[in-house]
Design a protein around this motif. Structure first.
Motif, PDB file in Angstrom:
ATOM      1  N   CYS A 171     -30.292  25.882  -1.514  1.00 49.26           N
ATOM      2  CA  CYS A 171     -29.796  24.538  -1.217  1.00 49.26           C
ATOM      3  C   CYS A 171     -29.927  24.144   0.252  1.00 49.26           C
ATOM      4  N   ASP A 172     -30.061  22.825   0.457  1.00 47.14           N
ATOM      5  CA  ASP A 172     -29.890  22.211   1.769  1.00 47.14           C
ATOM      6  C   ASP A 172     -28.450  21.734   1.887  1.00 47.14           C
ATOM      7  N   ASP A 173     -27.968  21.638   3.122  1.00 48.28           N
ATOM      8  CA  ASP A 173     -26.580  21.245   3.370  1.00 48.28           C
ATOM      9  C   ASP A 173     -26.533  20.105   4.373  1.00 48.28           C
ATOM     10  N   ASP A 174     -26.003  18.965   3.928  1.00 44.32           N
ATOM     11  CA  ASP A 174     -25.807  17.815   4.814  1.00 44.32           C
ATOM     12  C   ASP A 174     -24.322  17.684   5.145  1.00 44.32           C
ATOM     13  N   GLY A 175     -23.739  18.740   5.652  1.00 46.27           N
ATOM     14  CA  GLY A 175     -22.301  18.796   5.829  1.00 46.27           C
ATOM     15  C   GLY A 175     -21.789  18.157   7.098  1.00 46.27           C
ATOM     16  N   ASP A 176     -20.474  18.269   7.257  1.00 50.65           N
ATOM     17  CA  ASP A 176     -19.779  17.697   8.404  1.00 50.65           C
ATOM     18  C   ASP A 176     -18.561  18.570   8.695  1.00 50.65           C
ATOM     19  N   GLU A 177     -18.145  18.597   9.951  1.00 47.70           N
ATOM     20  CA  GLU A 177     -16.942  19.319  10.335  1.00 47.70           C
ATOM     21  C   GLU A 177     -16.059  18.440  11.190  1.00 47.70           C
ATOM     22  N   ASP A 178     -14.742  18.546  10.968  1.00 50.34           N
ATOM     23  CA  ASP A 178     -13.764  17.777  11.731  1.00 50.34           C
ATOM     24  C   ASP A 178     -12.541  18.667  11.941  1.00 50.34           C
ATOM     25  N   GLY A 179     -12.471  19.319  13.084  1.00 52.23           N
ATOM     26  CA  GLY A 179     -11.361  20.224  13.341  1.00 52.23           C
ATOM     27  C   GLY A 179     -11.360  21.375  12.359  1.00 52.23           C
ATOM     28  N   LEU A 180     -10.264  21.504  11.622  1.00 54.79           N
ATOM     29  CA  LEU A 180     -10.140  22.582  10.652  1.00 54.79           C
ATOM     30  C   LEU A 180     -10.790  22.263   9.309  1.00 54.79           C
ATOM     31  N   LYS A 181     -11.362  21.074   9.190  1.00 61.36           N
ATOM     32  CA  LYS A 181     -11.919  20.640   7.907  1.00 61.36           C
ATOM     33  C   LYS A 181     -13.446  20.733   7.915  1.00 61.36           C
ATOM     34  N   ARG A 182     -13.980  21.094   6.758  1.00 62.79           N
ATOM     35  CA  ARG A 182     -15.429  21.244   6.609  1.00 62.79           C
ATOM     36  C   ARG A 182     -15.869  20.620   5.291  1.00 62.79           C
ATOM     37  N   TYR A 183     -16.903  19.784   5.363  1.00 61.29           N
ATOM     38  CA  TYR A 183     -17.452  19.133   4.172  1.00 61.29           C
ATOM     39  C   TYR A 183     -18.881  19.619   3.969  1.00 61.29           C
ATOM     40  N   LEU A 184     -19.168  20.099   2.769  1.00 57.37           N
ATOM     41  CA  LEU A 184     -20.491  20.624   2.450  1.00 57.37           C
ATOM     42  C   LEU A 184     -21.069  19.842   1.278  1.00 57.37           C
ATOM     43  N   ALA A 185     -22.149  19.114   1.523  1.00 56.98           N
ATOM     44  CA  ALA A 185     -22.860  18.395   0.468  1.00 56.98           C
ATOM     45  C   ALA A 185     -24.166  19.145   0.215  1.00 56.98           C
ATOM     46  N   LEU A 186     -24.222  19.876  -0.882  1.00 54.88           N
ATOM     47  CA  LEU A 186     -25.351  20.749  -1.177  1.00 54.88           C
ATOM     48  C   LEU A 186     -26.290  20.099  -2.185  1.00 54.88           C
ATOM     49  N   THR A 187     -27.561  20.106  -1.867  1.00 53.41           N
ATOM     50  CA  THR A 187     -28.595  19.632  -2.784  1.00 53.41           C
ATOM     51  C   THR A 187     -29.702  20.675  -2.857  1.00 53.41           C
ATOM     52  N   GLU A 188     -30.377  20.730  -3.972  1.00 58.41           N
ATOM     53  CA  GLU A 188     -31.395  21.748  -4.164  1.00 58.41           C
ATOM     54  C   GLU A 188     -32.617  21.489  -3.288  1.00 58.41           C
ATOM     55  N   LYS A 189     -33.099  22.547  -2.631  1.00 59.49           N
ATOM     56  CA  LYS A 189     -34.344  22.464  -1.880  1.00 59.49           C
ATOM     57  C   LYS A 189     -35.515  22.320  -2.839  1.00 59.49           C
ATOM     58  N   GLU A 190     -36.615  21.790  -2.353  1.00 54.65           N
ATOM     59  CA  GLU A 190     -37.826  21.793  -3.153  1.00 54.65           C
ATOM     60  C   GLU A 190     -38.243  23.244  -3.385  1.00 54.65           C
ATOM     61  N   GLY A 191     -38.311  23.639  -4.616  1.00 52.18           N
ATOM     62  CA  GLY A 191     -38.640  25.021  -4.957  1.00 52.18           C
ATOM     63  C   GLY A 191     -37.473  25.979  -4.850  1.00 52.18           C
ATOM     64  N   GLY A 192     -36.302  25.462  -4.468  1.00 53.75           N
ATOM     65  CA  GLY A 192     -35.153  26.336  -4.269  1.00 53.75           C
ATOM     66  C   GLY A 192     -34.660  26.978  -5.549  1.00 53.75           C
ATOM     67  N   ARG A 193     -34.610  26.190  -6.622  1.00 55.99           N
ATOM     68  CA  ARG A 193     -34.113  26.761  -7.875  1.00 55.99           C
ATOM     69  C   ARG A 193     -35.027  27.867  -8.380  1.00 55.99           C
ATOM     70  N   ALA A 194     -36.330  27.621  -8.274  1.00 55.77           N
ATOM     71  CA  ALA A 194     -37.281  28.641  -8.723  1.00 55.77           C
ATOM     72  C   ALA A 194     -37.121  29.937  -7.936  1.00 55.77           C
ATOM     73  N   ALA A 195     -36.755  29.809  -6.663  1.00 59.42           N
ATOM     74  CA  ALA A 195     -36.619  30.988  -5.805  1.00 59.42           C
ATOM     75  C   ALA A 195     -35.420  31.845  -6.190  1.00 59.42           C
ATOM     76  N   VAL A 196     -34.400  31.233  -6.770  1.00 58.45           N
ATOM     77  CA  VAL A 196     -33.165  31.978  -7.046  1.00 58.45           C
ATOM     78  C   VAL A 196     -32.819  32.038  -8.527  1.00 58.45           C
ATOM     79  N   ILE A 197     -33.684  31.534  -9.401  1.00 61.01           N
ATOM     80  CA  ILE A 197     -33.309  31.400 -10.802  1.00 61.01           C
ATOM     81  C   ILE A 197     -32.965  32.745 -11.449  1.00 61.01           C
ATOM     82  N   ASP A 198     -33.704  33.785 -11.126  1.00 65.23           N
ATOM     83  CA  ASP A 198     -33.392  35.102 -11.689  1.00 65.23           C
ATOM     84  C   ASP A 198     -32.060  35.611 -11.139  1.00 65.23           C
ATOM     85  N   LEU A 199     -31.837  35.384  -9.853  1.00 60.02           N
ATOM     86  CA  LEU A 199     -30.578  35.799  -9.236  1.00 60.02           C
ATOM     87  C   LEU A 199     -29.408  35.029  -9.825  1.00 60.02           C
ATOM     88  N   LEU A 200     -29.588  33.747 -10.102  1.00 61.95           N
ATOM     89  CA  LEU A 200     -28.526  32.950 -10.722  1.00 61.95           C
ATOM     90  C   LEU A 200     -28.137  33.529 -12.077  1.00 61.95           C
TER      91      LEU A 200
END
Length: 260
Positions: A8-37
């Motif tokens: 995954c790619d992460d378009d996250g944000d941080e604000d003090g003690l808070k963290r926001y993670l917006a995860l989207t699949e990379k191109e070819g990312g699922r294929a790279a980890v499908i067996d591991l998943l």
């Protein structure tokens, strides 16, 4: 292989003690980890060494038949379980918490949900070696909306923001049953916390993990911005466009042991 790093790619944000993670699949990312998943999901329902023993004694076909008896078949249950599995893996890889007990191994029915906190993470303070906990809620929806997010946040706030006692005792008991002295000691420390409630609020982090077919989700960003002060928060969305097909495929792979 790191699951999320390669997936995954992460378009996250941080604000003090808070963290926001917006995860989207990379191109070819699922294929790279499908067996591991597939293997990762499998391992949350049964120990891999026990599956290997089944293969040695009974062969691949019979071992797979045993494994499939543990895996849910209904789409709603699969979705809920997968949310918890992926949340636990993210806590370990990206939030620096160990999730010492894989709850799916202790279900009393493959089509019934587990009660209590969805996932509990454990770490230790670098200053004094004291216990540090993560209380987590996981939600999985084809179309995630404000109502579900609000329900999850309310669950995190229960018990004054502490991990629910029954959930902590479940984890503690499983660890104390271990022959590993370190695991048993950790279980004892967690059990003590249930009685003493000694941990300060800033040593009980909160995590809200969501798996969804839609995104970005404004209500989740609003939840992140409004999260209470005084503790670490992680608010996460993993956006999977082909949500239904993805879940079905992962469980088919989890139950397929191959033949070699």
């Amino acid at each position: 292989m790191a699951l999320y790093k390669d997936w995954c790619d992460d378009d996250g944000d941080e604000d003090g003690l808070k963290r926001y993670l917006a995860l989207t699949e990379k191109e070819g990312g699922r294929a790279a980890v499908i067996d591991l998943l597939g293997e990762t999901v499998r391992s949350h329902y049964e120990r891999l060494d026990r599956i290997a023993d089944d293969i040695d004694l009974l062969g691949y076909e019979t071992a797979a038949a045993i494994l499939r008896e543990l895996l849910p078949t209904k789409p709603k249950m699969r979705a809920g379980d997968l949310g918890e599995v992926l949340a636990s893996e993210l806590a370990q890889e990206m939030l620096e918490f160990d999730v010492p007990v894989r709850r799916m191994r202790f279900k009393d029915g493959r089509e019934v949900p587990m009660r209590g906190d969805d996932f509990i993470g454990v770490n230790f303070c670098s200053d004094d070696g004291g216990l540090w906990l993560l209380k987590g809620e996981a939600k999985s929806r084809r179309k995630l909306g404000k109502t579900t997010i609000t329900e999850a946040r309310e669950a995190l706030k229960r018990d004054d923001g502490r991990c629910t006692p029954i959930s902590l005792l479940f984890v503690a008991s499983r660890l104390m049953d271990s022959d590993d002295e370190d695991q048993a000691d950790l279980g004892r420390r967690i059990r003590n916390e249930v009685g003493k409630k000694a941990l300060a609020r800033n040593r009980i982090d909160h995590a809200l993990f969501t798996l969804s077919g839609n995104g970005p989700i404004d209500a989740l960003v609003e939840d992140y911005k409004a999260a209470e002060a005084g503790r670490n928060h992680a608010v996460v969305n993993l956006h999977i466009e082909d949500y239904d097909d993805f879940i079905a495929d992962i469980y088919e792979r989890a139950g397929d042991l191959g033949d070699d």
